[in-house]
Every structure is written in C-alpha cells, then in structure tokens.
Write an enzyme that holds these catalytic residues in place. Structure first.
Site, PDB file in Angstrom:
ATOM      1  N   CYS A  41       0.824  -1.204   0.000  1.00  0.00           N
ATOM      2  CA  CYS A  41       0.000   0.000   0.000  1.00  0.00           C
ATOM      3  C   CYS A  41       0.865   1.264   0.000  1.00  0.00           C
ATOM      4  CB  CYS A  41      -0.908   0.015   1.239  1.00  0.00           C
ATOM      5  SG  CYS A  41      -1.979   1.468   1.264  1.00  0.00           S
ATOM      6  N   CYS A  71      -5.246   0.808  -1.272  1.00  0.00           N
ATOM      7  CA  CYS A  71      -4.708  -0.434  -1.822  1.00  0.00           C
ATOM      8  C   CYS A  71      -5.824  -1.454  -2.085  1.00  0.00           C
ATOM      9  CB  CYS A  71      -3.623  -1.013  -0.921  1.00  0.00           C
ATOM     10  SG  CYS A  71      -4.215  -1.487   0.708  1.00  0.00           S
TER      11      CYS A  71
HETATM   12 ZN   LIG Z   1      -3.812   0.479   2.026  1.00  0.00          ZN
END
Ligand SMILES: [Zn+2]
Length: 363
Positions: A41, A71
């Site tokens: 992420c 993400c």
């Molecule tokens: Zn994330």
C-alpha cells in the site's frame, strides 16, 4: 503461502519496503486508523507499535478493521488482479476468431491501451500486439498441420488474406506460409538418388507419394537442397524402399507419357497447386506461355505469379514446368538451367514425332 514472511520482523520489513511480492502472504492493520492494508500500500507507513499482521482479509475484518481504499484491500492483491486481467486479455485474444485490435481489447477490459501495454510487458515480457501475432502464428502452425491448403489454414487462423499472414510471418519466421509448410514438419520423408539422361536426381516421397524431384550436379548439392526444403521433416535415406519410385521417376522423366502413373504428394499454396495442376494438362512435346497458363486457371492477369509458381515447382519434369515458355516462344528461364529445359523439350518433341510415325506405319 510463502515462508519468507513468517516472522513479524520480516513482515514489518516487507511493509516498510512496500514489497508487492508480500501481498499474497499477509496483510497488516493499523490500530490507530482502524484500516488494514496490503504490504505494498502506498499510504504512509504506520509506526511499528501500532501495526499488527493478519494472514487473511477475514482475520483483519474480524479484528474490527476496515479495508483501505487506496490499496483496495477488500479485493485480491493488485498483482493478482493484474494477473487476472492479463489472463482475461489472453483468453479474449485466443477466442477471437478474427484478428483483434489492441484498442478494442483495452476497451473490452475497461483500461487504457497504455495500461494494457504495461501489464503485458510486466507479466509476459511482450506487447499485446506481439502476443496477438504469436497466437495467430501458432494457430496457423496448428491449422497448417491439419488443413489441406495453406489458404484454408490462414482463414481458420483468423487471417482474412494471406498477405496479412506473410506480413506477420516475415517477422516471425522469415519465410512465407507455403515455404513453412513445405518444410514438412511432422512428415517422414524417404529419399534416394538416381541418374536420368538429363542429369543426377534426388527423389523424395512421403507416405502418400513423391513430394520432390530435383536435378543437381552432385549428391551433396541435392542433399543440401532437399534438407533446406524439408528442414522440419525427418529425412531418411532409403535406397531399398525408394528403389521402385526412383525407377518410375527416371522413366517418367525420360518418357513423359509414363509420368502420369507416378503418385504425387505435392504441397503448395492454393494458387501454386492450381498452376501445377494446369501444367500437367500441357501435353508432352507441346508448350504454353505463362499467360496461357494464367488464362487456363481463370486468372488471366496473373502471368507473373504463374512464372513464380513454375519456379517453385518441387517436382522436376513430372510437373512439367519446362513446358511453359515466354509468349514469343523463347525458353526464358528454368530452375534447373535453360540448357536442360531445351534438351527436355527437344527430347519430348522427338518422341512425339516418333510416335506419330509409328502410328502411321500401323495404319
Ligand atoms: Zn492500504
């Protein structure tokens, strides 16, 4: 799944490195924000003390965390989603019976052409365009093995004209479809040498019939040309099995009236096969011009292509390309030398004259 992220220390390192390779192994939750993420992420990394690790999305959700919007941790990892997209694209390409354009493909997958390009490079190491070509080329290979003519094969592989294939094929294998087919992939070809009054020959045959008769100065030269023509075939020199066919071939070369009984298995493009069939209609001792042959096959403007098909004739004399001459009657060229062409024609004319004479005597 993988064991390389089996300690929290290793997992934490992967999170700090935003390691996408770890996405399929675990997720991490940030207790202060209540969000769980994939290791890759792009959000700013949390503090180690606020971070916990989970093997599955369900575990993170059970712990009261919610998926990250950045993400998209409620979906499979990015890499997996991308791989699925590439797989889907490959399936669409394979299923397209006609050639598919990259733009159309990208649109169908709901992404930009650029993005599709990037994914293909990343996962397959080639552009979508190259992949489309490769699939079509492979389809041609498979179709060539099973269809009777190259044109059928091209049509069933999604090429609307053979020139489109030749454009691709030139890039891929550096030769045209019919040459490729003539390489005899999957065929066992037996051959033996012989000597006719017009020179040394090699006679090669598949299980169906004679596929090649060539003139040459030496066995070495003849072997080399045969190998070049049937590079993908299993070539077996076999004097014993070929004995009769070689004898029949020599007989057919020296006495054209006996040529017809020789079984042939000659492969070419649909056009070449048409030309070669028409050549066999020209009686021994007679000649026709390239334009006459073109007219005979219903393509009166194709005289040049007829000449090329004559040049590509794999079966010397039995497919009598030597009976085709320029429109002025000039012998023009011959694949095995104009001298030989002249001798062949003279011999046929003599035989014809003798035959006429003997017919007269009998009467
Ligand atoms: Zn994330």
């Amino acid at each position: 799944m993988t064991s390389i992220y089996e300690t929290d220390e290793l997992r934490w390192q992967a999170v700090q490195a935003r390691d996408a390779a770890a996405d399929e192994s675990f997720l991490y939750g940030v207790t202060t924000t209540g969000v769980f993420c994939y290791p890759s992420c792009p959000s700013r990394a949390a503090l180690r003390k606020n971070t916990c690790f989970y093997s599955t999305r369900e575990q993170a959700q059970t712990a009261g965390l919610r998926p990250c919007k950045r993400c998209r941790s409620d979906e499979p990892p990015l890499k997996v989603r991308q791989r699925l997209l590439v797989e889907q694209a490959c399936k669409l390409i394979q299923a397209a019976s006609e050639g598919i354009k990259v733009e159309a493909l990208a649109e169908q997958l709901g992404m930009s052409r650029f993005h599709l390009q990037k994914l293909f490079q990343q996962f397959l190491g080639m552009s979508p365009k190259s992949y489309i070509k490769a699939v079509r080329a492979r389809n041609v290979d498979q179709a060539l093995a099973s269809s009777s003519t190259v044109t059928d094969a091209l049509l069933s592989a999604g090429y609307d004209s053979s020139s489109a294939y030749y454009a691709d094929g030139a890039v891929r294998i550096g030769m045209s479809a019919h040459t490729y087919r003539r390489l005899g992939e999957g065929l066992s070809i037996r051959y033996a040498f012989g000597k006719s009054q017009f020179g040394k020959i090699v006679v090669a045959a598949s299980s169906k019939g004679v596929c090649c008769i060539l003139f040459g100065d030496s066995q070495k030269e003849l072997s080399e040309e045969l190998t070049a023509r049937f590079r993908k075939a299993t070539l077996i020199r076999d004097n014993e099995t070929m004995q009769q066919l070689v004898a029949d071939a020599i007989e057919g070369i020296e006495n054209p009236l006996l040529a017809e009984k020789l079984p042939l298995d000659v492969q070419g493009t649909a056009f070449q096969e048409k030309v070669w069939t028409a050549l066999r209609q020209i009686a021994p001792g007679e000649t026709a011009s390239y334009s006459q042959v073109a007219a005979a096959i219903g393509q009166p403007t194709a005289a040049r292509a007829v000449a090329r098909a004559c040049g590509a004739n794999p079966v010397a004399v039995i497919v009598p390309c030597h009976r085709v001459v320029g429109s002025s009657g000039k012998l023009t060229g011959y694949r095995w030398g104009v001298d030989r062409k002249q001798r062949l024609l003279e011999s046929e004319q003599e035989q014809r004259a003798e035959e006429k004479a003997s017919t007269l005597v009998e009467r």
